[in-house]
Design an enzyme around this catalytic site. Structure first.
Site, PDB file in Angstrom:
ATOM      1  N   TYR A  24       0.837  -1.128  -0.560  1.00 53.54           N
ATOM      2  CA  TYR A  24      -0.063  -0.514  -0.268  1.00 53.54           C
ATOM      3  C   TYR A  24       0.314   1.718  -0.050  1.00 53.54           C
ATOM      4  O   TYR A  24       0.083   2.552  -0.028  1.00 53.54           O
ATOM      5  CB  TYR A  24      -0.830  -0.011   1.581  1.00 53.54           C
ATOM      6  CG  TYR A  24      -1.478  -1.056   0.945  1.00 53.54           C
ATOM      7  CD1 TYR A  24      -3.130  -1.113   0.283  1.00 53.54           C
ATOM      8  CD2 TYR A  24      -1.760  -2.388   2.099  1.00 53.54           C
ATOM      9  CE1 TYR A  24      -4.095  -2.212   0.820  1.00 53.54           C
ATOM     10  CE2 TYR A  24      -2.590  -3.028   2.035  1.00 53.54           C
ATOM     11  CZ  TYR A  24      -3.552  -3.127   1.272  1.00 53.54           C
ATOM     12  OH  TYR A  24      -5.129  -4.751   1.357  1.00 53.54           O
ATOM     13  N   ASN A  75     -13.641   3.071  -1.657  1.00 46.39           N
ATOM     14  CA  ASN A  75     -12.225   2.258  -1.630  1.00 46.39           C
ATOM     15  C   ASN A  75     -12.914   1.381  -0.283  1.00 46.39           C
ATOM     16  O   ASN A  75     -12.772   1.756   1.238  1.00 46.39           O
ATOM     17  CB  ASN A  75     -11.272   3.140  -1.250  1.00 46.39           C
ATOM     18  CG  ASN A  75      -9.999   1.574  -0.894  1.00 46.39           C
ATOM     19  OD1 ASN A  75     -10.313   0.600  -0.982  1.00 46.39           O
ATOM     20  ND2 ASN A  75      -8.812   2.172  -1.196  1.00 46.39           N
ATOM     21  N   HIS A 101      -9.080   1.107  -5.739  1.00 55.44           N
ATOM     22  CA  HIS A 101      -8.121   0.493  -5.026  1.00 55.44           C
ATOM     23  C   HIS A 101      -7.308   0.858  -4.856  1.00 55.44           C
ATOM     24  O   HIS A 101      -6.102   1.564  -6.782  1.00 55.44           O
ATOM     25  CB  HIS A 101      -8.527  -1.122  -5.748  1.00 55.44           C
ATOM     26  CG  HIS A 101      -9.707  -2.133  -4.601  1.00 55.44           C
ATOM     27  ND1 HIS A 101     -10.083  -2.243  -4.184  1.00 55.44           N
ATOM     28  CD2 HIS A 101     -10.274  -2.028  -5.908  1.00 55.44           C
ATOM     29  CE1 HIS A 101     -11.292  -2.940  -4.045  1.00 55.44           C
ATOM     30  NE2 HIS A 101     -11.529  -3.036  -5.257  1.00 55.44           N
ATOM     31  N   ARG A 112      -9.573 -12.059  -3.110  1.00 59.92           N
ATOM     32  CA  ARG A 112      -9.718 -10.613  -3.636  1.00 59.92           C
ATOM     33  C   ARG A 112     -10.237 -10.756  -5.146  1.00 59.92           C
ATOM     34  O   ARG A 112     -10.330  -9.507  -5.618  1.00 59.92           O
ATOM     35  CB  ARG A 112      -8.718  -9.958  -3.592  1.00 59.92           C
ATOM     36  CG  ARG A 112      -7.890  -9.594  -2.119  1.00 59.92           C
ATOM     37  CD  ARG A 112      -7.053  -9.239  -1.612  1.00 59.92           C
ATOM     38  NE  ARG A 112      -6.308  -9.198  -0.057  1.00 59.92           N
ATOM     39  CZ  ARG A 112      -6.807  -8.879   0.575  1.00 59.92           C
ATOM     40  NH1 ARG A 112      -7.810  -7.294   0.504  1.00 59.92           N
ATOM     41  NH2 ARG A 112      -5.509  -8.804   1.441  1.00 59.92           N
TER      42      ARG A 112
END
Length: 148
Positions: A24, A75, A101, A112
Site C-alpha cells: 500500500y 475504496n 483500490h 480478492r
C-alpha cells in the site's frame, strides 16, 4: 447547489503508511486526502472524504451520498469482497460510482478477485497506488460534467 464528491474509505485504511507498506505504500490516508482535495479544487468540486472500520457506518454514508452527492468514489477495502450490504446500498444510487483500490486485487490472493462493489460501479481504478485517488477525482469530475 454545490457539487460534492463523496470519497469513502473502508476498514484498515486508517493504517496506511504503517500496514503492509510493500503493498500500500508509505503515504498516509491524510496524504491521500490532501491529494484528492487538491484535485477536487481544480475541478471546482467539494470533496467529502471519510474513513470507517464499520460496515454499517459505510452503508449509512453511501445512503447520504445518494441525496447529497454528485458522485461517489469508494475504496471499500476488505468489504469489497465480502459485503452484500454495501452492494445493496450502492444499487440505490443514481450517481456515478467509482470503485477504487490502491493495489491491483487481481494480482493478489484469489479471494480478492471477486468484487461486490464492481456489480454497481460505473468504473474501476486499481493498481495505481496513491495516484489512483487523484485520477478517481478526475474521473468523477468528468462523469459529473457529462451528466450536466
Amino acid at each position: 447547489m454545490e457539487r460534492t464528491i463523496f470519497l469513502l474509505n473502508g476498514p484498515n485504511l486508517n493504517l496506511l503508511g504503517q500496514r503492509e507498506p510493500e503493498i500500500y505504500g508509505r503515504e498516509t490516508l491524510a496524504d491521500l486526502e490532501a491529494r484528492a482535495r487538491a484535485r477536487a479544487t481544480t475541478h471546482g468540486l467539494r470533496l467529502e472524504f471519510r474513513q470507517t472500520n464499520s460496515e454499517g457506518e459505510l452503508v449509512s454514508w453511501i445512503h447520504e451520498a445518494r441525496t447529497d452527492g454528485a458522485a461517489l468514489i469508494l475504496n471499500a477495502a476488505g468489504y469489497t469482497h465480502t459485503s452484500v450490504a454495501v452492494l445493496d446500498a450502492l444499487k440505490t444510487l443514481e450517481i456515478p460510482v467509482i470503485e477504487l483500490h490502491l493495489s491491483n486485487p487481481h494480482r493478489r490472493e484469489a479471494f480478492r478477485h471477486h468484487s461486490y462493489v464492481s456489480l454497481a460501479a460505473t468504473a474501476v481504478i486499481a493498481g495505481l497506488g496513491p495516484l489512483g485517488y487523484e485520477l478517481s477525482v478526475d474521473a468523477a469530475a468528468g462523469l459529473i460534467a457529462a451528466r450536466a
